[in-house]
Design an enzyme around this catalytic site. Sequence first.
Site, PDB file in Angstrom:
ATOM      1  N   HIS A 162      44.514  -8.831  41.005  1.00  0.00           N
ATOM      2  CA  HIS A 162      43.681  -9.969  41.438  1.00  0.00           C
ATOM      3  C   HIS A 162      43.716 -11.122  40.439  1.00  0.00           C
ATOM      4  O   HIS A 162      43.558 -12.282  40.821  1.00  0.00           O
ATOM      5  CB  HIS A 162      42.242  -9.511  41.652  1.00  0.00           C
ATOM      6  CG  HIS A 162      42.102  -8.546  42.800  1.00  0.00           C
ATOM      7  ND1 HIS A 162      40.953  -7.838  43.055  1.00  0.00           N
ATOM      8  CD2 HIS A 162      42.995  -8.158  43.748  1.00  0.00           C
ATOM      9  CE1 HIS A 162      41.126  -7.064  44.112  1.00  0.00           C
ATOM     10  NE2 HIS A 162      42.357  -7.235  44.552  1.00  0.00           N
ATOM     11  N   PHE A 181      41.977  -0.491  41.683  1.00  0.00           N
ATOM     12  CA  PHE A 181      42.627  -1.080  40.511  1.00  0.00           C
ATOM     13  C   PHE A 181      42.774  -2.603  40.568  1.00  0.00           C
ATOM     14  O   PHE A 181      43.780  -3.158  40.076  1.00  0.00           O
ATOM     15  CB  PHE A 181      44.002  -0.430  40.276  1.00  0.00           C
ATOM     16  CG  PHE A 181      44.008   1.063  40.465  1.00  0.00           C
ATOM     17  CD1 PHE A 181      43.047   1.850  39.837  1.00  0.00           C
ATOM     18  CD2 PHE A 181      44.933   1.687  41.283  1.00  0.00           C
ATOM     19  CE1 PHE A 181      43.026   3.227  40.014  1.00  0.00           C
ATOM     20  CE2 PHE A 181      44.918   3.059  41.475  1.00  0.00           C
ATOM     21  CZ  PHE A 181      43.956   3.824  40.837  1.00  0.00           C
ATOM     22  N   CYS A 182      41.809  -3.288  41.171  1.00  0.00           N
ATOM     23  CA  CYS A 182      41.876  -4.763  41.271  1.00  0.00           C
ATOM     24  C   CYS A 182      43.190  -5.223  41.891  1.00  0.00           C
ATOM     25  O   CYS A 182      43.752  -6.255  41.499  1.00  0.00           O
ATOM     26  CB  CYS A 182      41.691  -5.427  39.908  1.00  0.00           C
ATOM     27  SG  CYS A 182      40.033  -5.265  39.288  1.00  0.00           S
ATOM     28  N   ALA A 183      43.688  -4.427  42.833  1.00  0.00           N
ATOM     29  CA  ALA A 183      44.916  -4.807  43.542  1.00  0.00           C
ATOM     30  C   ALA A 183      44.741  -4.352  44.987  1.00  0.00           C
ATOM     31  O   ALA A 183      45.540  -3.575  45.523  1.00  0.00           O
ATOM     32  CB  ALA A 183      46.132  -4.155  42.897  1.00  0.00           C
TER      33      ALA A 183
END
Length: 459
Positions: free
Chosen positions: A136, A382-384
């Site tokens: 992100h 995982f911020c993805a």
Amino acid sequence: MSVATATAVRTAAATEEPPCAPLPVLGRDVAVPLVTGGSVTYAALDYAASAPALQRVWDDVAAYAPYYGSVHRGAGHLSQLSTELFENARRTVAAFLDCRPDDQLVFTRSTTDSLNLLAAALPAGCEVYVFETEHHAALLPWQSARLTVLDAPRSPRQAVETLERALAGRDPHGPALVCVTGASNVTGELWPVRELAAAAHAHGARIVLDAAQLAPHHPVSVRDLDVDWVAFSGHKLYAPFGSGVLAGRADWLRAAEPYLAGGGASRRVTRDTDGTVAVEWHDSAARHEAGSPNVIGAYSIASACTALTEAGFASLVAREQRLIARVRAGLAEVPQVTVLSLFGDDAPRVGVVSFVVEGWNSSHFAAALSAEYGIGVRDGLFCAHPLLRTLLGTAPATEAECGAPQNPLSALRVSFGAGTPDEHIDRFLTAVRELVTHGARWTYETKDGRCVPVQEDGN
Ligand code: PLP
């Protein structure tokens, strides 16, 4: 030459270099309690989030601390010493990144901060191209630009072809930026950075490399990769003192309004006769470093760069590749485990491995690894999020209670690096096998959306 072989990020696994011993890191002797009784040395296997500090970095910072002084402003001896140390840190990190002589290196707070700074410095009308696979921090800062989000490629070659297709036909005289990761924070896979840079440049676009996951594992050469900027974070590079880096072309940075307005960024400030304030901003990196700089953060990154260079990336990589092979081979023996990958088994990668375990809620599995084995891994997306949705499918979310099977809407990630001893990997693989075969030995419950061990007294 194929994309895979031409990739500028060579795996040193291919070298004959013998692996080195793990580098000493802080926390290597910390004992953590087990719910099942007793304690065990903590196995930090969440390097991709934040790596432990290198002992060498800690020692360097401690040795400097008594000499700490205000940077850039003070006339006193310690102020001058600190200013010199800060500017030397800038030179050390620029050399570590093999920057061009006229590049600027700005100390920031983190990769996220670096990419937001670059986003704020985009020329008017700039187009931005990113793959949906980005963290992100690399996906989100471009919301006010003319943003094109590219589908996840299934091979390095497809990544280059996808970018070339997207850029074809654009006006090569208009500004454009491609933002790409060097190594995925989910799959650990290396991206064909040099080829993507060549494709970007062939179409008049520039490229910024998100090296948050690459720089801790591989040498990064701005010149060799021919990227226009590179960004990374100190806390993933064994230097957790709140600094990051943006390094690269000076022109867009010089032309932009300062990222923060304030002291340090301004060369001259005057009050005009009409009462307004006029400012002349610095043209140097100081333009984007307003406020008192984080000298310890900058120094710690420089110390980590020196430590990794002196340890020798070739032997560090050789060791890490051995650990990666061990983790992947161990997980492959457990039929309930699926390792996540975009580019396939043969793709070069760093020490980041994400996986799902059939019949397990990832939060439950991570909680059991921690509570019963003293192992710290990451679970979640995982911020993805777009990448995880692509890898895991788009099944609707179910609020799974601990212990209940879930649709694989989140994953587990084990990640490691220069400080990881073999024993941590062995303990992790044993734990995975035991949990899958025999189940958790403890009872867990969901609290605030996370699985936690039920306390014996019921609290
Ligand atoms: N890019 C990648 C590939 C990452 O893995 C991360 C963090 O996990 C970031 C960017 C953001 O780094 P930071 O949180 O230090 O800003």
